[in-house]
Design a protein around this motif. Structure first.
Motif, PDB file in Angstrom:
ATOM      1  N   VAL A   4      19.285  39.496  19.853  1.00  0.00           N
ATOM      2  CA  VAL A   4      19.767  39.599  18.474  1.00  0.00           C
ATOM      3  C   VAL A   4      19.750  38.227  17.811  1.00  0.00           C
ATOM      4  CG1 VAL A   4      21.768  40.190  17.042  1.00  0.00           C
ATOM      5  CG2 VAL A   4      21.153  41.630  18.982  1.00  0.00           C
ATOM      6  N   SER A   5      20.142  37.206  18.554  1.00  0.00           N
ATOM      7  CA  SER A   5      20.103  35.835  18.036  1.00  0.00           C
ATOM      8  C   SER A   5      18.677  35.417  17.705  1.00  0.00           C
ATOM      9  CB  SER A   5      20.712  34.883  19.066  1.00  0.00           C
ATOM     10  OG  SER A   5      20.619  33.554  18.623  1.00  0.00           O
ATOM     11  N   PHE A   6      17.751  35.771  18.582  1.00  0.00           N
ATOM     12  CA  PHE A   6      16.341  35.442  18.342  1.00  0.00           C
ATOM     13  C   PHE A   6      15.815  36.143  17.085  1.00  0.00           C
ATOM     14  CE2 PHE A   6      11.813  36.427  18.954  1.00  0.00           C
ATOM     15  CZ  PHE A   6      11.308  35.123  19.004  1.00  0.00           C
ATOM     16  N   VAL A   7      16.135  37.411  16.939  1.00  0.00           N
ATOM     17  CA  VAL A   7      15.699  38.160  15.760  1.00  0.00           C
ATOM     18  C   VAL A   7      16.303  37.543  14.491  1.00  0.00           C
ATOM     19  CG1 VAL A   7      15.843  40.395  14.566  1.00  0.00           C
ATOM     20  CG2 VAL A   7      15.264  40.301  16.989  1.00  0.00           C
ATOM     21  N   GLY A   8      17.555  37.148  14.573  1.00  0.00           N
ATOM     22  CA  GLY A   8      18.193  36.486  13.428  1.00  0.00           C
ATOM     23  C   GLY A   8      17.506  35.182  13.062  1.00  0.00           C
ATOM     24  N   ARG A   9      17.144  34.398  14.066  1.00  0.00           N
ATOM     25  CA  ARG A   9      16.426  33.131  13.802  1.00  0.00           C
ATOM     26  C   ARG A   9      15.057  33.398  13.209  1.00  0.00           C
ATOM     27  NH1 ARG A   9      18.323  31.935  18.971  1.00  0.00           N
ATOM     28  NH2 ARG A   9      16.199  31.982  19.788  1.00  0.00           N
ATOM     29  N   VAL A  10      14.372  34.449  13.691  1.00  0.00           N
ATOM     30  CA  VAL A  10      13.048  34.796  13.147  1.00  0.00           C
ATOM     31  C   VAL A  10      13.177  35.198  11.685  1.00  0.00           C
ATOM     32  CG1 VAL A  10      11.179  36.488  13.238  1.00  0.00           C
ATOM     33  CG2 VAL A  10      11.991  35.432  15.345  1.00  0.00           C
ATOM     34  N   GLY A  76       9.348  23.072  10.903  1.00  0.00           N
ATOM     35  CA  GLY A  76      10.792  23.263  11.059  1.00  0.00           C
ATOM     36  C   GLY A  76      11.142  24.716  11.299  1.00  0.00           C
ATOM     37  N   GLY A  77      10.480  25.617  10.583  1.00  0.00           N
ATOM     38  CA  GLY A  77      10.736  27.046  10.772  1.00  0.00           C
ATOM     39  C   GLY A  77      10.350  27.521  12.157  1.00  0.00           C
ATOM     40  N   ILE A  78       9.200  27.069  12.647  1.00  0.00           N
ATOM     41  CA  ILE A  78       8.759  27.469  13.995  1.00  0.00           C
ATOM     42  C   ILE A  78       9.696  26.912  15.055  1.00  0.00           C
ATOM     43  CG2 ILE A  78       6.918  27.170  15.699  1.00  0.00           C
ATOM     44  CD1 ILE A  78       4.951  27.392  13.281  1.00  0.00           C
ATOM     45  N   PHE A  79      10.081  25.644  14.935  1.00  0.00           N
ATOM     46  CA  PHE A  79      11.028  25.062  15.892  1.00  0.00           C
ATOM     47  C   PHE A  79      12.360  25.811  15.847  1.00  0.00           C
ATOM     48  CE2 PHE A  79       9.348  20.423  16.390  1.00  0.00           C
ATOM     49  CZ  PHE A  79       8.215  20.905  16.996  1.00  0.00           C
ATOM     50  N   ILE A  81      12.917  28.929  15.120  1.00  0.00           N
ATOM     51  CA  ILE A  81      12.790  30.234  15.789  1.00  0.00           C
ATOM     52  C   ILE A  81      13.078  30.112  17.279  1.00  0.00           C
ATOM     53  CG2 ILE A  81      11.106  31.979  16.531  1.00  0.00           C
ATOM     54  CD1 ILE A  81       9.886  31.804  13.741  1.00  0.00           C
ATOM     55  N   PHE A  82      12.598  29.031  17.888  1.00  0.00           N
ATOM     56  CA  PHE A  82      12.788  28.859  19.326  1.00  0.00           C
ATOM     57  C   PHE A  82      14.094  28.155  19.672  1.00  0.00           C
ATOM     58  CE2 PHE A  82       8.200  29.450  18.833  1.00  0.00           C
ATOM     59  CZ  PHE A  82       8.072  30.576  19.617  1.00  0.00           C
ATOM     60  N   GLY A  83      14.982  28.044  18.682  1.00  0.00           N
ATOM     61  CA  GLY A  83      16.324  27.527  18.934  1.00  0.00           C
ATOM     62  C   GLY A  83      16.428  26.022  18.993  1.00  0.00           C
ATOM     63  N   SER A  84      15.425  25.324  18.500  1.00  0.00           N
ATOM     64  CA  SER A  84      15.450  23.866  18.536  1.00  0.00           C
ATOM     65  C   SER A  84      16.260  23.314  17.375  1.00  0.00           C
ATOM     66  CB  SER A  84      14.023  23.306  18.464  1.00  0.00           C
ATOM     67  OG  SER A  84      14.060  21.910  18.300  1.00  0.00           O
TER      68      SER A  84
END
Length: 158
Positions: A4-10, A76-79, A81-84
C-alpha cells in the motif's frame, strides 16, 4: 502494508513524473511552452529578488532551467517511488522551493483579478505536495537506524 505504501508513492510521484514527461515531449529547441510561461515570471522574480536583497540574479537561457526542472522532477519522482529520501529532497528543493513561488506568482496580482484565484489555487496545491514531501522525509528520518539495519539483515538472509 508495504504494498500500500508503494502504491501511494507511485501515485504521488506520478504527478511529478507525468509533468516531467509532458514538458520533455514539448521541450523542442527553445524549451517549449514551459519556457515561454516561465520567462516573464522569472524576470519579475529576478527584479523582486534584486530589489529586496541587492543581489543580482545571473541571466541565462530559460530553456536550461526548464531542462533542469524536467530532469529533477523525473529523477526525483523515480527515486521517491523506490522510497529514497534523495528523491524527496530533489522534489522539495527544486520543484517546491524554487519553481512554485516563481511559476504561481499570485502575489503579483490584485485579489479581484481572475489570475489571482487561479495562481493561488495552484500555489496552495503545491503547498499540499510540499507538506506530503515533508511528511515522507520526517517519517524516513524518524525510523531508528537499528530498524533499518534489521530490515537489511533480514533481506540478506532470505
Amino acid at each position: 502494508m508495504s504494498f500500500v505504501s508503494f502504491v501511494g508513492r507511485v501515485l504521488f510521484a506520478s504527478v511529478f513524473i507525468l509533468s516531467a514527461w509532458q514538458e520533455f515531449n514539448d521541450f523542442g529547441v527553445h524549451g517549449g511552452p514551459a519556457a515561454k510561461a516561465l520567462k516573464p515570471k522569472f524576470k519579475v522574480f529576478s527584479k523582486l529578488v534584486s530589489s529586496h536583497t541587492g543581489v543580482e540574479v545571473p541571466e541565462f537561457e530559460i530553456k536550461y532551467l526548464v531542462a533542469a526542472i524536467v530532469a529533477f522532477k523525473g529523477v526525483g519522482g523515480i527515486f521517491f517511488i523506490f522510497g529514497s529520501i534523495i528523491g524527496a529532497y530533489l522534489l522539495v528543493v527544486l520543484q517546491q522551493f524554487i519553481v512554485t513561488p516563481i511559476l504561481y506568482d499570485f502575489y503579483n496580482y490584485d485579489m479581484e483579478k481572475k489570475e489571482f484565484g487561479l495562481l493561488f489555487t495552484k500555489f496552495t496545491q503545491n503547498l499540499a505536495l510540499l507538506g506530503a514531501l515533508f511528511f515522507f522525509i520526517g517519517m524516513k528520518n524518524s525510523m531508528p537506524r537499528r530498524q533499518l539495519k534489521k530490515k537489511a539483515s533480514k533481506s540478506k538472509t532470505v
